[in-house]
Enzyme design. Structure first.
Site, PDB file in Angstrom:
ATOM      1  N   LYS A   1    -103.348  13.503  64.412  1.00 49.20           N
ATOM      2  CA  LYS A   1    -102.432  14.490  64.998  1.00 49.20           C
ATOM      3  C   LYS A   1    -103.152  15.778  65.385  1.00 49.20           C
ATOM      4  CE  LYS A   1     -98.107  13.165  62.895  1.00 49.20           C
ATOM      5  NZ  LYS A   1     -97.517  13.302  61.597  1.00 49.20           N
ATOM      6  N   ARG A   2    -104.182  16.093  64.646  1.00 47.74           N
ATOM      7  CA  ARG A   2    -104.953  17.304  64.939  1.00 47.74           C
ATOM      8  C   ARG A   2    -105.443  17.343  66.385  1.00 47.74           C
ATOM      9  NH1 ARG A   2    -109.828  17.507  63.280  1.00 47.74           N
ATOM     10  NH2 ARG A   2    -109.808  15.406  62.441  1.00 47.74           N
TER      11      ARG A   2
END
Ligand code: GLU
Length: 486
Positions: free
Chosen positions: A264-265
């Site tokens: 997700k980063r």
């Protein structure tokens, strides 16, 4: 007759369909479509605490959006309950609906002595593990219940003692010839007898996968590298079941631009998010295919049909794919601009109508067609449409000083005045525009660059853009004249 190829995508519905899952689904789908085989969708939802109905629906929706249709599995659509409506004769395709199958098979293995009941309690097992650790011995199950006599085991079962079922792990080496990674070996002694059915009656993950792949006739398993370690247990279980294992291909991980595992980063990783951002499924498919597969050359643009023709499992690459969003954006522009206008209209029209709800011109299919044709060349994402189309719907100021200077000369002013007058009376078709421009050019005594460029800037504000006659088509007579007079 050669065997029918059967592949599967087997997501655990604990979240949205992410890029890695979509790539796995795609590789399997491509292989099925290329070989005329079957693509099975199986939902691995035995983890009751983490699996959700929303996730199942979201995944089915996103697979459908991508165009990855499945031949067997849960149905999806308006008013359909995927848990109840399923297609294919090897279902059910939800693991949560197959518990009895796993239980029955585990007990059959136990009856044959290939597996055995284990009465060790969690506390005893924990105790054994600690002790083994302290003594620097292997922490595998020590086999306490392995050699109980049949009678003794039965007596304890009849007495109601809880038990798990463990498979007897043969003490020998296991070898996998992976289609992507080549030869992978596991030495004898690296695994102890492991549980296949818990005392609660719940099967363990690797057992479910093998039972299902075997019963569903899966011939090729294509999945991510992170499952490679599971394959050791799975090969043991195929042998226990007396079944031939499928052929395995373990594709490499997908990395973010900083070369760490994609997460997700790194921004959006869900397929649904990309749909919302205005990406086309065709571009997404093209991009996902090249994340860990290539034909052996540096070709980058493929239609779905071309991918089906070119795809080979043996060309899945051993090195990780790097997720580069800029490249996805670029690819989307390529696919979008290559699309037939008629296919683009239904995708773009709702966005335009939402941005300009009061504009009646959008209800005219002829204008809509011309408009989309004009803006297509300037778009990269579907969501660019309203912004690009604004040029046609709102008069803009000249984009820079040079453009402003161009329309402020005396000759230009004379030109606009003459052209407005000609446009008032001409027939509003391309021949009419051209005749009017010619007439105005004589009156204002300008030609070439001094003729067309000032007209374009006066009408659109910009020195660049689609062909002028197309712009006039879309703007219509009234709006064009109003802009010339402004
Ligand atoms: N259910 C597993 C997952 O979602 C896939 C298992 C497999 O492909 O063997 O990661």
């Amino acid at each position: 007759m050669s065997e029918e190829i059967r592949v599967r995508f087997a997501p655990s519905p604990t979240g949205y369909l992410h890029v890695g899952g979509a790539r796995t689904a795609l590789f399997n789908w491509l292989w099925a479509r290329k070989t005329g085989g079957k693509f099975v969708l199986r939902i691995e939802d035995t983890d009751e605490a983490r699996s959700t109905v929303e996730s199942v629906n979201g995944m089915l929706h996103d697979l459908k959006w991508l165009g990855l249709d499945w031949d067997e599995g849960p149905e999806y659509g308006d008013g359909i309950d995927p848990y109840k409506q399923q297609k294919g004769d090897k279902g059910p395709y939800f693991q949560s609906q197959r518990l009895e199958i796993y239980q029955k098979i585990a007990h059959e293995l136990m009856d044959k002595g290939i597996a055995y009941p284990c009465f060790c309690t969690d506390e005893e097992l924990e105790e054994k593990r600690k002790k083994a650790e302290e003594e620097h011995r292997s922490v595998h199950y020590d086999g306490t219940c392995r050699n109980l006599t049949k009678e003794e085991a039965q007596r304890r079962i009849d007495a109601g003692e809880p038990y798990t079922i463990r498979v007897r792990v043969p003490q020998k080496d296991y070898v996998l010839e992976d289609e992507v990674r080549g030869r992978v070996e596991w030495k004898a002694g690296t695994l102890g007898d492991f549980i296949i059915l818990r005392s609660s009656g719940m099967p363990v993950y690797n057992f479910c996968v093998v039972v299902d792949d075997a019963l569903m006739g899966i011939t090729h398993v294509v999945r991510a590298e992170e499952h490679l370690t599971n394959t050791h247990r799975q090969l043991i279980l195929y042998e226990a079941l007396g079944m031939k294992p499928p052929r395995f291909s373990h594709a490499s991980l997908i990395l973010g631009p900083d070369k760490s595992k994609l997460s997700k980063r790194h921004g959006a990783t869900s397929v649904g998010q990309y749909a919302e951002e205005g990406f086309l499924p065709e571009a997404m498919i093209n991009f996902l295919a090249l994340l860990g597969w290539n034909e052996g050359n540096d070709r980058e643009i493929y239609s779905v049909k071309e991918l089906i023709e070119c795809f080979e499992l043996s060309h899945i690459s051993k090195s990780p794919g790097v997720f580069d969003k800029d490249k996805l954006v670029w690819m989307n522009g390529q696919h979008l601009r290559a699309m037939p206008v008629d296919e683009l209209i239904p995708l773009v029209a709702p966005l335009l109508k939402k941005a300009m709800p009061d504009d009646k011109r959008l209800d005219d299919p002829v204008i809509m067609h011309k408009l989309v044709e004009l803006i297509q060349v300037k778009m990269t994402l579907l969501t660019d449409a309203p912004e690009v189309a604004k040029t046609f719907f709102e008069a803009s100021e000249p984009e820079n000083d040079e453009a402003r200077a161009m329309i402020e000369t005396e000759k230009s002013k004379k030109l606009f005045e003459a052209l407005a007058a000609e446009f008032e009376k001409c027939e509003w078709v391309r021949e009419g525009y051209n005749a009017s421009i010619k007439a105005a050019s004589k009156i204002a005594e300008v030609k070439g660059k001094d003729l067309y460029m000032p007209i374009r800037v006066k009408i659109t504000g910009s020195c660049h853009g689609p062909e002028l006659v197309g712009i006039l088509d879309v703007l219509g007579r009234e709006e064009t004249i109003a802009r010339l007079k402004k």
